[in-house]
Design an enzyme around this catalytic site. Structure first.
Site, PDB file in Angstrom:
ATOM      1  N   ASN A  35     -10.775  -2.828  -6.042  1.00 41.25           N
ATOM      2  CA  ASN A  35      -9.997  -1.832  -6.784  1.00 41.25           C
ATOM      3  C   ASN A  35     -10.633  -1.409  -8.113  1.00 41.25           C
ATOM      4  O   ASN A  35     -10.231  -0.407  -8.704  1.00 41.25           O
ATOM      5  CB  ASN A  35      -8.560  -2.318  -7.025  1.00 41.25           C
ATOM      6  CG  ASN A  35      -7.684  -2.277  -5.798  1.00 41.25           C
ATOM      7  OD1 ASN A  35      -6.740  -3.051  -5.654  1.00 41.25           O
ATOM      8  ND2 ASN A  35      -7.964  -1.371  -4.866  1.00 41.25           N
TER       9      ASN A  35
ATOM     10  N   ASP B 141       0.837  -1.205   0.000  1.00 43.51           N
ATOM     11  CA  ASP B 141       0.000   0.000   0.000  1.00 43.51           C
ATOM     12  C   ASP B 141       0.873   1.257   0.000  1.00 43.51           C
ATOM     13  O   ASP B 141       1.985   1.245   0.530  1.00 43.51           O
ATOM     14  CB  ASP B 141      -0.904  -0.032   1.247  1.00 43.51           C
ATOM     15  CG  ASP B 141      -2.064   0.933   1.125  1.00 43.51           C
ATOM     16  OD1 ASP B 141      -2.298   1.479   0.025  1.00 43.51           O
ATOM     17  OD2 ASP B 141      -2.759   1.139   2.138  1.00 43.51           O
TER      18      ASP B 141
HETATM   19  C1  FPP Z   1      -2.067   0.150  -3.239  1.00 41.82           C
HETATM   20  O1  FPP Z   1      -1.554   1.459  -3.188  1.00 41.82           O
HETATM   21  C2  FPP Z   1      -1.531  -0.536  -4.362  1.00 41.82           C
HETATM   22  C3  FPP Z   1      -2.256  -1.124  -5.355  1.00 41.82           C
HETATM   23  C4  FPP Z   1      -3.727  -1.115  -5.424  1.00 41.82           C
HETATM   24  C5  FPP Z   1      -1.582  -1.749  -6.481  1.00 41.82           C
HETATM   25  C6  FPP Z   1      -0.417  -2.595  -6.129  1.00 41.82           C
HETATM   26  C7  FPP Z   1       0.372  -2.718  -7.337  1.00 41.82           C
HETATM   27  C8  FPP Z   1       1.700  -2.643  -7.431  1.00 41.82           C
HETATM   28  C9  FPP Z   1       2.644  -2.571  -6.300  1.00 41.82           C
HETATM   29  C10 FPP Z   1       2.241  -2.605  -8.778  1.00 41.82           C
HETATM   30  C11 FPP Z   1       2.994  -3.745  -9.237  1.00 41.82           C
HETATM   31  C12 FPP Z   1       2.543  -5.103  -8.936  1.00 41.82           C
HETATM   32  C13 FPP Z   1       2.931  -6.128  -9.675  1.00 41.82           C
HETATM   33  C14 FPP Z   1       2.596  -7.488  -9.287  1.00 41.82           C
HETATM   34  C15 FPP Z   1       3.707  -5.925 -10.902  1.00 41.82           C
HETATM   35  P1  FPP Z   1      -2.554   2.657  -3.333  1.00 41.82           P
HETATM   36  O2  FPP Z   1      -2.679   3.007  -4.766  1.00 41.82           O
HETATM   37  O3  FPP Z   1      -3.869   2.341  -2.681  1.00 41.82           O
HETATM   38  O4  FPP Z   1      -1.832   3.792  -2.549  1.00 41.82           O
HETATM   39  P2  FPP Z   1      -2.514   4.955  -1.706  1.00 41.82           P
HETATM   40  O5  FPP Z   1      -3.191   4.300  -0.538  1.00 41.82           O
HETATM   41  O6  FPP Z   1      -1.347   5.791  -1.288  1.00 41.82           O
HETATM   42  O7  FPP Z   1      -3.462   5.663  -2.600  1.00 41.82           O
END
Ligand code: FPP
Length: 246
Positions: free
Chosen positions: A72, A24
Site C-alpha cells: 500500500n 476492500d
Molecule cells: C482497501 O480499500 C482498504 C485499505 C487499503 C485500507 C483499509 C483501512 C480501513 C478500513 C480504515 C480503517 C482501519 C482501521 C483499523 C481503523 P481500497 O482503498 O483498496 O478500495 P478500492 O479497491 O475500492 O480502491
C-alpha cells in the site's frame, strides 16, 4: 456493569473461532459518491467498530483485519499520509471503548517503516488492552505475508546460527513460532469484500486450510447482519483438512 474480562464468549455451534477480513472497496465506495478516497477509508473505520463489537454475538473469538499492506506504500503520498493519520486517530479515539468492551488488540506487520508516533500509540493500545480476553482483535499494519515469512525465516536462521535450534528440528511446527501471529490460532474463515477474488499477500501461511468468502459488498457497506450470515454459513461447511468425510 461487570468487568469486561469477566464475560465469557457466547457459544455459537459451528462458529468460526478466528475470522480474518480483507477490508476492500473503500476507494470505490467514495468514488461512487463523488468524494475523495480518504472519505471511504473514514467510513471503513466506522465499520471496524461495528464488526469488532459483533464478534461475541457470533462466537468469534479472534478477528484479524487487513488495514495496510506492505504494497500500500505505492499509493499517493496524500492517501498514505491520510491513512496513517486515520490509524493514529482510530487508536486515540477507540482505546477506551476497546478496553471496556473486553477487546485485546495486537498489531502484526513490520513496524520499522511506520512513524514513531504511530508505533508509540500501537504499543500503548496493546498494553492498555493486554488484560482483555473476550475478543482478540489483530490489526495488520504494514503487513505482507511474504514479508512476514521472510522476517520469521531470518529470526529462525539466527537461532540456528547461534546454536539454539538444530536444522534437523525444523518442521512445519517450527516456522509458525517465528511468525507475527505466533500467539493466534489459524484463521477458520477469510472474508474479502468488494468482489475481488484474491488474497493479496494476507496470512499466506496461516490460511492454508481456511474457508474463503468473496463477497460483492464494499467494506463501508458491510454490516453486522452480513457478518452474522457469513459466520452462520461457515457452520454448514464440511472442513476435512485433507481427510475424507465421516
Ligand atoms: C482497501 O480499500 C482498504 C485499505 C487499503 C485500507 C483499509 C483501512 C480501513 C478500513 C480504515 C480503517 C482501519 C482501521 C483499523 C481503523 P481500497 O482503498 O483498496 O478500495 P478500492 O479497491 O475500492 O480502491
Amino acid at each position: 456493569m461487570p468487568a469486561a474480562t469477566d464475560q465469557t464468549t457466547q457459544l455459537v455451534p459451528g462458529a468460526p473461532r478466528h475470522v480474518a477480513i480483507i477490508m476492500d472497496g473503500n476507494g470505490r465506495w467514495a468514488t461512487q459518491r463523488g468524494r475523495p478516497r480518504l472519505f471511504g477509508h473514514h467510513a471503513g473505520a466506522k465499520r471496524v467498530r461495528e464488526i469488532v463489537e459483533a464478534c461475541p454475538d457470533f462466537g468469534v473469538e479472534y478477528l484479524t483485519i487487513f488495514a495496510f499492506s506492505t504494497e500500500n506504500w505505492k499509493r499517493t503520498q496524500v492517501e498514505v499520509a491520510g491513512l496513517m493519520s486515520l490509524f493514529r486517530r482510530y487508536i486515540t479515539k477507540e482505546t477506551r471503548a476497546l478496553k471496556v468492551k473486553g477487546v485485546r488488540v495486537r498489531f502484526i506487520g513490520d513496524r520499522v517503516r511506520l512513524d514513531a508516533k504511530l508505533v508509540k500509540l500501537m504499543n500503548m493500545l496493546e498494553a492498555e488492552t493486554a488484560e482483555n480476553t473476550l475478543t482478540h482483535l489483530t490489526i495488520a499494519l504494514n503487513y505482507g505475508g511474504r514479508d512476514e515469512v521472510a522476517r520469521a525465516t531470518q529470526r529462525l536462521a539466527q537461532d540456528v546460527a547461534s546454536g539454539l535450534l538444530h536444522p534437523d528440528d525444523v518442521d512445519e511446527e517450527t516456522l509458525p513460532r517465528y511468525l507475527d501471529t505466533h500467539v493466534l490460532p489459524d484463521p477458520d474463515l477469510v472474508i474479502r469484500t468488494s468482489g475481488e477474488a484474491r488474497i493479496s499477500n494476507f496470512l499466506l501461511w496461516q490460511s492454508a486450510y481456511a474457508e474463503y468468502e468473496f463477497i460483492d459488498t464494499l467494506w463501508p457497506d458491510f454490516t453486522k447482519a452480513e457478518f452474522g450470515h457469513l459466520c452462520a454459513a461457515y457452520g454448514n461447511r464440511d472442513r476435512r483438512f485433507g481427510a475424507v468425510s465421516s
